[in-house]
Structures are given as C-alpha cells and as structure tokens.
Design a protein around this motif. Sequence first.
Motif, short mmCIF file in Angstrom:
data_model
loop_
_atom_site.label_atom_id
_atom_site.label_comp_id
_atom_site.label_asym_id
_atom_site.label_seq_id
_atom_site.Cartn_x
_atom_site.Cartn_y
_atom_site.Cartn_z
N VAL A 171 -7.97 3.26 -3.14
CA VAL A 171 -6.86 2.49 -2.61
C VAL A 171 -6.68 1.29 -3.52
N GLY A 172 -5.47 1.14 -4.05
CA GLY A 172 -5.25 0.08 -5.04
C GLY A 172 -4.76 -1.23 -4.44
N ALA A 173 -4.09 -1.14 -3.31
CA ALA A 173 -3.46 -2.33 -2.73
C ALA A 173 -4.47 -3.15 -1.93
N ALA A 174 -4.02 -4.28 -1.47
CA ALA A 174 -4.83 -5.13 -0.60
C ALA A 174 -5.14 -4.38 0.70
N ALA A 175 -6.10 -4.89 1.45
CA ALA A 175 -6.53 -4.23 2.69
C ALA A 175 -5.34 -3.92 3.59
N ALA A 176 -5.35 -2.72 4.15
CA ALA A 176 -4.27 -2.34 5.05
C ALA A 176 -4.84 -1.36 6.08
N HIS A 177 -4.18 -1.30 7.20
CA HIS A 177 -4.58 -0.34 8.24
C HIS A 177 -3.82 0.96 8.00
N TYR A 178 -4.55 1.99 7.66
CA TYR A 178 -3.94 3.28 7.39
C TYR A 178 -4.03 4.18 8.62
N ALA A 179 -2.91 4.77 8.98
CA ALA A 179 -2.92 5.78 10.04
C ALA A 179 -3.30 7.11 9.41
N VAL A 180 -4.39 7.70 9.90
CA VAL A 180 -4.88 8.95 9.34
C VAL A 180 -4.33 10.11 10.17
N SER A 220 -7.59 3.44 10.14
CA SER A 220 -8.72 2.91 9.38
C SER A 220 -8.27 1.74 8.51
N ALA A 221 -9.01 0.65 8.58
CA ALA A 221 -8.73 -0.51 7.72
C ALA A 221 -9.45 -0.30 6.39
N LEU A 222 -8.70 -0.21 5.32
CA LEU A 222 -9.29 0.06 4.01
C LEU A 222 -8.96 -1.04 3.03
N ARG A 223 -10.02 -1.53 2.38
CA ARG A 223 -9.84 -2.51 1.31
C ARG A 223 -9.60 -1.78 0.01
N SER A 224 -9.14 -2.52 -0.98
CA SER A 224 -8.97 -1.97 -2.32
C SER A 224 -10.29 -1.41 -2.83
N GLY A 225 -10.26 -0.24 -3.42
CA GLY A 225 -11.48 0.36 -3.96
C GLY A 225 -11.60 1.82 -3.58
N SER A 226 -12.80 2.36 -3.77
CA SER A 226 -13.05 3.78 -3.54
C SER A 226 -13.55 4.02 -2.11
N HIS A 227 -13.08 5.10 -1.52
CA HIS A 227 -13.47 5.45 -0.14
C HIS A 227 -13.71 6.95 -0.04
N THR A 228 -14.46 7.32 0.99
CA THR A 228 -14.64 8.74 1.25
C THR A 228 -14.20 9.05 2.68
N ILE A 229 -13.65 10.23 2.85
CA ILE A 229 -13.29 10.69 4.18
C ILE A 229 -13.86 12.09 4.35
N VAL A 230 -14.47 12.32 5.49
CA VAL A 230 -15.09 13.61 5.77
C VAL A 230 -14.49 14.18 7.05
N ALA A 287 0.85 -1.18 0.00
CA ALA A 287 0.00 0.00 0.00
C ALA A 287 0.89 1.24 0.00
N SER A 288 0.38 2.32 -0.52
CA SER A 288 1.18 3.56 -0.55
C SER A 288 0.43 4.68 0.17
N VAL A 289 1.18 5.72 0.49
CA VAL A 289 0.63 6.85 1.22
C VAL A 289 -0.39 7.58 0.35
N VAL A 290 -1.51 7.94 0.96
CA VAL A 290 -2.54 8.72 0.27
C VAL A 290 -2.50 10.12 0.88
N ALA A 291 -2.21 11.12 0.06
CA ALA A 291 -2.16 12.50 0.54
C ALA A 291 -3.31 13.28 -0.09
N LEU A 292 -4.18 13.81 0.74
CA LEU A 292 -5.36 14.54 0.27
C LEU A 292 -5.22 16.01 0.65
#
Length: 173
Positions: free
Chosen positions: A78-87, A137-147, A36-41
């Motif tokens: 998120v393209g990779a397999a499920a991973a726990h992301y620190a937000v 947050s545990a995120l699976r591959s696919g589209s997600h929303t954060i508010v 998994a890679s870092v997601v910067a929003l």
Amino acid sequence: MKRLLLWSSALLWLVPTACGGQASPTQPSAAAAPSASVVALEGEAGTGDGRIVERSRASGGRTIHLGPGERRRWTFAVGAAAAHYAVSVTYSNGKEGENEVISMRVDGVSLSSFLNRDSGDSTEGWNVFVTDPAGTSALRSGSHTIVLEVSGGDGCVEIDLVTLTPPAAGLVP
Ligand SMILES: [Ca+2]
Ligand SMILES: [Ca+2]
C-alpha cells in the motif's frame, strides 16, 4: 412541560451523533495525503493451496479452487497514507451441499469469518460470481499480507478476487 423539555434536549443530543457528526474545521484536509487506491488481488495470483480453474466470467478468466482447511495468501503493498480499506471477496460456489465458512486474516490478525452463499446451480453456478464484504482493515503504507482460509461445507469454493477498497475510491466513478 418538563417532559417536552426533556424530549427536545434528547433530540438535540441525538441528531448530531445519529448523522455521524459534522466535519470539524480542525480536521486535516483529505487533500493533504496521497489518495489510496483499490487493491485487487486475483485468487489465482496468490500463493498456497488450491488449484487454478479456468472460468470465462471470472476476473482474469481464472479462479483458485479451495477445499476445507485450504488457504490462499497474498502479499501486497500500500503506497498511500493509512486508510481504512473495505475488504471483499468475489467467488463462485455452485450449489452442492453445505456452505463453507471463509475466514480472512490481515497481517496475522483475524479480520472476519462469514458463511458463503451459493452463486448458482451445481453446473453453471461455478461461472457466476458473487461478492461479499469481509470486514474493514486499517492499513499503513508498506507491505501487508492477507490470508483467506476455507473451512467446512461441501469442500468446494472458487475464489476469483479479493478487493481492498479505500473510502475515497468509492467516490470516483
Ligand atoms: Ca461449496
Ligand atoms: Ca480471478
């Protein structure tokens, strides 16, 4: 003698759990899944409330200014397999008055709420950025929303960046 035995058995029991346990040989290899890679929003790249502010020290040179009850929303993949992301949330908050509560939701589920802090004084402080943890947050591959929603305080906080960091990313220099 009996007490000594009790102590030693208690220690034997405690040591592996205190260290989080040893890696089991039956665990799947981490190399098998795509990393998994870092997601910067960027705050300014989201949608919803707020107004964009130019800040020279901000990531991307901009922030989004939010007041009480205002929220910002991001959709990301998120393209990779499920991973726990620190937000984490990077923001500026010049010292004006009371501090705000920042609440995070991922895919509609509450993730965290925390009281923000002052990043500096009421003038230059708006161009100084601090980063606070906002849950995992545990995120699976696919589209997600954060508010991100702001409540209370003096009515001003500027969101620079929301970052989601998978565990492995911290090991890469
Ligand atoms: Ca404030
Ligand atoms: Ca930014």
